[in-house]
Design an enzyme around this catalytic site. Structure first.
Site, PDB file in Angstrom:
ATOM      1  N   SER A  61       0.830  -1.198   0.000  1.00 36.72           N
ATOM      2  CA  SER A  61       0.000   0.000   0.000  1.00 36.72           C
ATOM      3  C   SER A  61       0.870   1.256   0.000  1.00 36.72           C
ATOM      4  CB  SER A  61      -0.957  -0.045   1.195  1.00 36.72           C
ATOM      5  OG  SER A  61      -1.979   0.905   1.089  1.00 36.72           O
ATOM      6  N   GLU A  88      -9.570  -5.470  -3.934  1.00 38.99           N
ATOM      7  CA  GLU A  88      -8.980  -4.445  -3.069  1.00 38.99           C
ATOM      8  C   GLU A  88     -10.051  -3.560  -2.426  1.00 38.99           C
ATOM      9  OE1 GLU A  88      -5.701  -3.760  -2.486  1.00 38.99           O
ATOM     10  OE2 GLU A  88      -4.640  -4.954  -3.993  1.00 38.99           O
ATOM     11  N   HIS A 100      -8.092  -5.461   0.206  1.00 44.15           N
ATOM     12  CA  HIS A 100      -6.807  -4.803   0.438  1.00 44.15           C
ATOM     13  C   HIS A 100      -6.215  -5.263   1.768  1.00 44.15           C
ATOM     14  CE1 HIS A 100      -3.931  -1.545  -0.196  1.00 44.15           C
ATOM     15  NE2 HIS A 100      -4.090  -1.174   1.060  1.00 44.15           N
TER      16      HIS A 100
END
Length: 475
Positions: free
Chosen positions: A182, A302, A396
């Site tokens: 990320s 995600e 995610h």
């Protein structure tokens, strides 16, 4: 167990063939006169320093709302939060090194989180290092005469520390793989674009994040909003006069409602200094970082981390969807391709899939394709295992527990549940270890056949050209 580094002697612990040294400062505390300034060397110490517990964490607030129960937070008070942790095989020498840069939207995260325990990597012959860096206003403000991208400068300072010191822990500084997820991947991807610092690492792993930065004026928007809310000029002096906790509270207020998928006000890397002189994505597409073998990928769903627990999925109205289509130039042909590929998907699900592709999967494919034209080594993965916890699916950050082989960690159980498949952790963690050791994770490198290693249960497999119908519609 005591060893000596350039700053002074430190004492860690050793058990089951793994040595641990925690909370080691790699730079001076960024407080007082060093606040909103670039990182400087630590002054050092003469007495043996305790390195048996995690060091302080960067100023931040826990996740809010529904995400609080899913994403872990930890707060350890103290000024010396520019620190790192080392897990190393006992008695090793000239071993490969992996340096981990955590995610958290540039405002959350710490190397002290249980999910980032490096024991499994050290168990498997890798010297593992996890770092902290300045977050939020402290690390990414764009204010007056203050240097840009202080958090990114911290990452570089930590990598320079690794080059200088990792040999003491049995690591080989010429065999450093940097890895991040990320925001951590965004930071590292930005460094991939800078030839001046690429000598600090030999390989790179980017999980759910790509090189990204904004022009200074756009990156400064959040600092301007914070200054307005505080009733002060956006300058280094005025920001430094405010307590870190006040800045954290203010940034929370101005970023409320923003997400990486739906957008909104947030911190970002700024273009305009020596580390980020130009748009890093364009630089990588043009050839920057080609000599660095790259492992890159994303998770299939995600968007579900922000859409499902928060109830946002049901709040994607027809007008909002129409506005997104205009903003991102989503033609009827593109929309029809996605509807055909995802029959029965709700408006919210289609919005999420499109947003995930626009933000991650499409540029990921562009990077892999661009590097292929220059024969740069690239390996692509997709994490597809679906968690039943709050219907998160392959959301995610879901892959983290598998990469770290930490399925029993409370941080992992919160998202993946208690029955996450160990075989999948064996597959994914093993691939990361192989890449760190040899540059080859164990599957076919990127080619015109578009091979993607798809991590799933009951079995992971190599898939050629997944999601091709959707990707092709954008041409």
């Amino acid at each position: 167990m005591a060893i000596t580094i350039s700053s002074g002697p430190i004492e860690g612990t050793s058990s089951d063939g793994v040595d641990r040294y925690l909370g080691i400062p790699y730079a001076a505390a960024p407080v007082g006169a060093r606040r909103f300034a670039g990182p400087t060397p630590h002054p050092g110490w003469t007495e043996v320093r305790d390195a048996t517990s995690f060091g302080p964490t960067a100023p931040q607030a826990p996740y809010s709302g529904a995400l609080r129960t899913l994403l872990p937070s930890v707060e350890i008070p103290g000024d010396e939060y520019l620190n790192l942790n080392v897990w190393a095989p006992s008695g090793g020498s000239d071993l490969p090194v992996m340096v981990w840069v955590h995610g958290g939207s540039l405002v959350h995260g710490a190397n002290a989180l249980d999910i980032y325990d490096g024991t499994a990597f050290a168990r498997d012959g890798v010297v593992f290092v996890s770092i902290n860096y300045r977050l939020g206003a402290e690390g990414f403000s764009v204010i007056g005469e203050a240097p840009l991208n202080l958090g990114l400068q911290d990452v570089v300072a930590a990598l320079r520390w690794v080059q200088a010191e990792i040999g003491v822990f049995g690591g080989d500084p010429s065999r450093v793989t940097v890895a991040g997820e990320s925001a951590g991947a965004i930071l590292l991807g930005t460094l991939l674009a800078n030839r001046k610092v690429s000598g600090l690492f030999a390989r790179m792993i980017l999980q759910s994040g790509l090189p990204a930065a904004l022009p200074r004026a756009k990156a400064a928007k959040i600092s301007g909003l914070m200054a307005k809310r505080l009733g002060i000029p956006a300058s280094r002096a005025t920001f430094a006069a405010r307590d870190a906790s006040e800045l954290v509270a203010t940034q929370q207020a101005v970023t409320a409602g923003s997400t990486p998928i739906t957008g909104g006000v947030s911190f970002s890397i700024a273009i305009g200094d020596d580390l980020v002189p130009t748009d890093p994505l364009r630089a990588v597409l043009a050839g920057a970082g080609d000599r660095i073998p790259l492992l890159i990928g994303s998770n299939t769903e995600e968007y579900r981390l922000w859409f499902v627990p928060t109830g946002l999925m049901s709040k994607i109205t027809a007008p909002l969807f129409a506005a997104a289509r205009v903003r991102f130039r989503i033609s009827r042909r593109i929309l029809d391709a996605y509807k055909a590929a995802h029959p029965g998907a709700s408006r919210g699900e289609l919005f999420g899939v499109l947003a995930t592709d626009i933000i991650l999967r499409l540029p990921l494919n562009r990077i892999a394709d661009a590097r292929l034209t220059r024969m740069a080594e690239t390996y692509v993965y997709e994490f597809s295992w679906s968690s039943t916890v709050q219907a998160l699916g392959a959301a995610h950050a879901m892959e983290l527990g598998f990469v770290f082989d930490r399925l029993d960690s409370p941080d992992v159980v919160a998202m993946a549940g208690v029955e996450a498949p160990q075989q999948l952790a064996d597959d994914m963690h093993g691939a990361w270890v192989r890449f760190v050791k040899s540059g080859d994770p164990g599957w076919e490198k990127w080619s015109s056949r578009r091979p993607v290693q798809t991590f799933d249960a009951p079995a992971s497999q190599l898939v050629y050209a997944p999601h091709e119908r959707e990707r092709a519609a954008w041409k």
